[in-house]
Scaffold this active site. Structure first.
Site, PDB file in Angstrom:
ATOM      1  N   ASP A 192      45.239  44.486  44.610  1.00  0.00           N
ATOM      2  CA  ASP A 192      43.800  44.381  44.864  1.00  0.00           C
ATOM      3  C   ASP A 192      43.096  45.045  43.684  1.00  0.00           C
ATOM      4  O   ASP A 192      43.085  46.277  43.566  1.00  0.00           O
ATOM      5  CB  ASP A 192      43.443  45.079  46.179  1.00  0.00           C
ATOM      6  CG  ASP A 192      41.957  44.953  46.517  1.00  0.00           C
ATOM      7  OD1 ASP A 192      41.181  44.434  45.671  1.00  0.00           O
ATOM      8  OD2 ASP A 192      41.567  45.372  47.624  1.00  0.00           O
ATOM      9  N   ILE A 193      42.519  44.243  42.800  1.00  0.00           N
ATOM     10  CA  ILE A 193      41.944  44.806  41.582  1.00  0.00           C
ATOM     11  C   ILE A 193      40.667  45.597  41.858  1.00  0.00           C
ATOM     12  O   ILE A 193      40.170  46.295  40.970  1.00  0.00           O
ATOM     13  CB  ILE A 193      41.672  43.702  40.537  1.00  0.00           C
ATOM     14  CG1 ILE A 193      40.768  42.613  41.108  1.00  0.00           C
ATOM     15  CG2 ILE A 193      42.965  43.129  40.022  1.00  0.00           C
ATOM     16  CD1 ILE A 193      40.426  41.536  40.103  1.00  0.00           C
TER      17      ILE A 193
ATOM     18  N   LYS B 107      35.081  29.830  33.237  1.00  0.00           N
ATOM     19  CA  LYS B 107      33.655  29.764  33.494  1.00  0.00           C
ATOM     20  C   LYS B 107      33.430  29.890  35.004  1.00  0.00           C
ATOM     21  O   LYS B 107      34.355  29.645  35.791  1.00  0.00           O
ATOM     22  CB  LYS B 107      33.055  28.466  32.946  1.00  0.00           C
ATOM     23  CG  LYS B 107      33.371  27.199  33.755  1.00  0.00           C
ATOM     24  CD  LYS B 107      32.661  26.011  33.137  1.00  0.00           C
ATOM     25  CE  LYS B 107      32.891  24.753  33.929  1.00  0.00           C
ATOM     26  NZ  LYS B 107      32.149  24.674  35.176  1.00  0.00           N
TER      27      LYS B 107
ATOM     28  N   LYS C 143      40.513  18.712  25.299  1.00  0.00           N
ATOM     29  CA  LYS C 143      40.759  17.271  25.360  1.00  0.00           C
ATOM     30  C   LYS C 143      41.111  16.743  23.973  1.00  0.00           C
ATOM     31  O   LYS C 143      40.535  17.156  22.964  1.00  0.00           O
ATOM     32  CB  LYS C 143      39.518  16.544  25.880  1.00  0.00           C
ATOM     33  CG  LYS C 143      39.048  16.978  27.274  1.00  0.00           C
ATOM     34  CD  LYS C 143      39.853  16.325  28.357  1.00  0.00           C
ATOM     35  CE  LYS C 143      39.246  16.606  29.728  1.00  0.00           C
ATOM     36  NZ  LYS C 143      40.037  16.007  30.809  1.00  0.00           N
TER      37      LYS C 143
ATOM     38  N   ASP D 280      26.639  24.444  35.618  1.00  0.00           N
ATOM     39  CA  ASP D 280      28.040  24.097  35.805  1.00  0.00           C
ATOM     40  C   ASP D 280      28.596  23.245  34.672  1.00  0.00           C
ATOM     41  O   ASP D 280      29.767  23.369  34.317  1.00  0.00           O
ATOM     42  CB  ASP D 280      28.213  23.351  37.137  1.00  0.00           C
ATOM     43  CG  ASP D 280      29.667  23.217  37.548  1.00  0.00           C
ATOM     44  OD1 ASP D 280      30.392  24.216  37.461  1.00  0.00           O
ATOM     45  OD2 ASP D 280      30.071  22.110  37.953  1.00  0.00           O
TER      46      ASP D 280
ATOM     47  N   HIS E  84      29.929  22.582  28.771  1.00  0.00           N
ATOM     48  CA  HIS E  84      30.621  21.383  28.282  1.00  0.00           C
ATOM     49  C   HIS E  84      29.739  20.551  27.352  1.00  0.00           C
ATOM     50  O   HIS E  84      30.127  20.201  26.238  1.00  0.00           O
ATOM     51  CB  HIS E  84      31.050  20.494  29.457  1.00  0.00           C
ATOM     52  CG  HIS E  84      31.964  21.148  30.427  1.00  0.00           C
ATOM     53  ND1 HIS E  84      32.813  22.167  30.088  1.00  0.00           N
ATOM     54  CD2 HIS E  84      32.184  20.919  31.747  1.00  0.00           C
ATOM     55  CE1 HIS E  84      33.511  22.529  31.150  1.00  0.00           C
ATOM     56  NE2 HIS E  84      33.146  21.791  32.164  1.00  0.00           N
TER      57      HIS E  84
END
Length: 519
Positions: free
Chosen positions: A96-97, A164, A198, A252, A257
């Site tokens: 458990d960090i 992210k 990619k 997002d 991206h």
């Protein structure tokens, strides 16, 4: 960027995966590591240690991972023999960090695994933070308190990979960078963006810089505009509504991206083909980003939200009907923007960006549309229905397809065979899988290899990240106001009417991507 086949000793590197009970570990990380190992890129002695709060044994962890590796592996069937060999390097430790009492035993438990695998302590480690963003800093704190953050050298190093989202706006990104900088140096931090792994994305730079016939054309003298599309056909599945409603399409996808893709197209050639030089040039692009018009945000940025509609012939719910999404949510599921890169090369050339959920197809591409010839020599050429199009209606295009089928295409005009002068547009395609007759490495495979090599080219630097947040934060602020409502669009369409109007005002239009089904 290092060559994929370059020799490297990975025998003494340990991979630590924080958040090992999560979906990212099962669907992406372990399958990627298995495929790298299957193709000879990882040593058989590489220890992979999953760390999470749930209680489970090594054997339970291995059995769970086998099921998902069998489903998501790129290299084929997982045989009993291969899995028995690979899984010997998979371990699980409960930690458990957020509990400081667990930090002291973290180092002991990791070193115990290292002794079990190679008989000695390993001084080179990768820590992959596949956790919730709120646990990024606590995970690094745990490593620091366990005295596992050395000063990087050839013989001893720690590289921390951060998924992210890195912050949710400029202020939070700066705060997280400040916290991490207290414990880590910049060369120890790898902010991952899987899009940059990619094959087509990596080839953008090679295509531009190693082919002298193309690079001189990519400027304001020849390019009319650039369109970057990252479209998803899915909605909000697997109960992700709670996360997505705090994020939205702007945070997002577009902030990371899409802007990274823009940088690779718009950047100047670096002085050297090295990670730092390339990231320096990307930063210059981000610093020169400007709205497409000088008016309010609503004149150059469009927010949309999908409503109930049809997706691949099936009825699908609207965003507000999705699981764990508030019924009155004003979160955007679609973004379109007109932006400018205000430098000598691109002055006056608009870049049109769009991303969204519940689009007709899953497709990501960069389309560079060139200017029309200065004189229309073919106004009297005969046309036969839709086969012939005047030059001004069919400009030349250069298209980088990132997904679903990675390729590079060129569109140009030719004379249609026959006795009449009829113009016919044609496409010249280069598809990677067809050309090389092999499956392409998954993005996470390439990126994990680069971390192990210490190659940061495809990872975002802190100043890049902050420059991107600085550009999008005014849009976020405008859309967070109480009176803002995203424009609705039907699921299964290409977005709201305002996105179409964004291009129509300059007599341009969004191109319809040629998807894998049409190919």
């Amino acid at each position: 960027m290092a060559n994929a086949n370059s020799s490297i000793d990975l025998t003494t590197a340990t991979i630590l995966i924080f958040g090992a009970s999560g979906d990212l570990t099962a669907r992406k990380l372990i399958p990627a590591l298995y495929d790298l190992w299957s193709e000879g890129f990882l040593s058989a002695d590489l220890p992979i240690i999953g760390l999470a709060r749930r209680s489970k044994t090594d054997e339970q962890f291995r059995n769970e991972q086998r099921d998902t590796v069998a489903q998501f592996t790129r290299t084929g069937t997982v045989t009993d023999e291969k899995w028995a060999t690979f899984s010997k390097r998979l371990f699980y430790r409960e930690v458990d960090i957020t509990d400081e009492s667990d930090h002291a035993k973290l180092k002991d438990s990791i070193e115990a695994v290292e002794r079990e695998t190679i008989g000695d302590i390993i001084t080179k480690r990768v820590a992959y933070l596949a956790t919730a963003p709120s646990l990024f800093y606590p995970a690094v704190q745990a490593l620091s308190r366990a005295q596992m953050v050395p000063r990087n050298s050839d013989d001893e190093w720690l590289r921390v990979v951060i998924e992210k989202p890195f912050g949710h706006d400029l202020e939070s990104a700066q705060q997280l960078s400040q916290q991490l900088s207290e414990l880590l140096t910049e060369d120890q931090i790898y902010r991952i963006d899987h899009y940059l792994g990619k094959e087509t994305v990596q080839n953008i730079l090679l295509f531009r810089l190693s082919n002298s016939i193309f690079e001189p054309l990519l400027n304001r003298n020849h390019v009319d505009h650039v369109q970057i599309t990252v479209a998803e056909s899915q909605g909000i599945e697997h109960g992700r509504g709670g996360y997505y409603d705090r994020s939205g399409a702007l945070r997002d996808v577009l902030q990371n991206h899409v802007l990274q893709l823009l940088c690779l197209i718009a950047m100047e050639p670096p002085a050297l083909f090295s990670g730092e030089e390339i990231r320096d040039e990307k930063l210059k692009v981000l610093k020169t980003l400007a709205p497409g018009t000088k008016g309010p945000v609503s004149e150059w940025a469009v927010a949309g939200q999908y409503t109930a509609g049809q997706s691949f012939g099936q009825a699908v719910p609207g965003y507000r009907e999705e699981e764990r999404v508030p019924p009155d949510s004003t979160r955007e599921t679609f973004v379109a923007m007109e932006v400018m890169v205000e430098n000598w090369r691109w002055e006056g050339v608009p870049f049109y960006l769009r991303t969204g959920k519940r689009m007709p197809e899953r497709v990501s591409e960069i389309a560079i549309q060139f200017k029309h010839p200065p004189m229309n020599l073919f106004t009297t050429v005969e046309c036969d229905g839709d086969i012939c199009s005047l030059v001004e209606r069919k400009p030349n295009e250069l298209i980088f397809r990132i997904q679903p089928k990675e390729s590079i295409s060129m569109k140009f005009s030719t004379k249609r065979p026959g006795m009449q002068y009829q113009i016919q547009p044609v496409t010249m395609d280069f598809a990677f899988e067809d050309a090389y007759h092999k499956s392409l490495p998954e993005a996470y495979e390439r990126l994990l290899m680069d971390v192990l090599r210490g190659d940061s080219t495809l990872f975002t630097r802190s100043d890049e990240l902050e420059a991107a947040w600085k550009f999008v934060t005014p849009v976020l602020d405008a859309w967070e106001k109480a009176d803002h409502t995203p424009e609705p669009y039907y699921a299964g369409t290409w977005g709201p009417a305002a996105a179409t109007a964004l291009l129509n005002k300059s007599n341009r239009r969004w191109r319809t991507p040629a998807t894998s089904k049409k190919e």
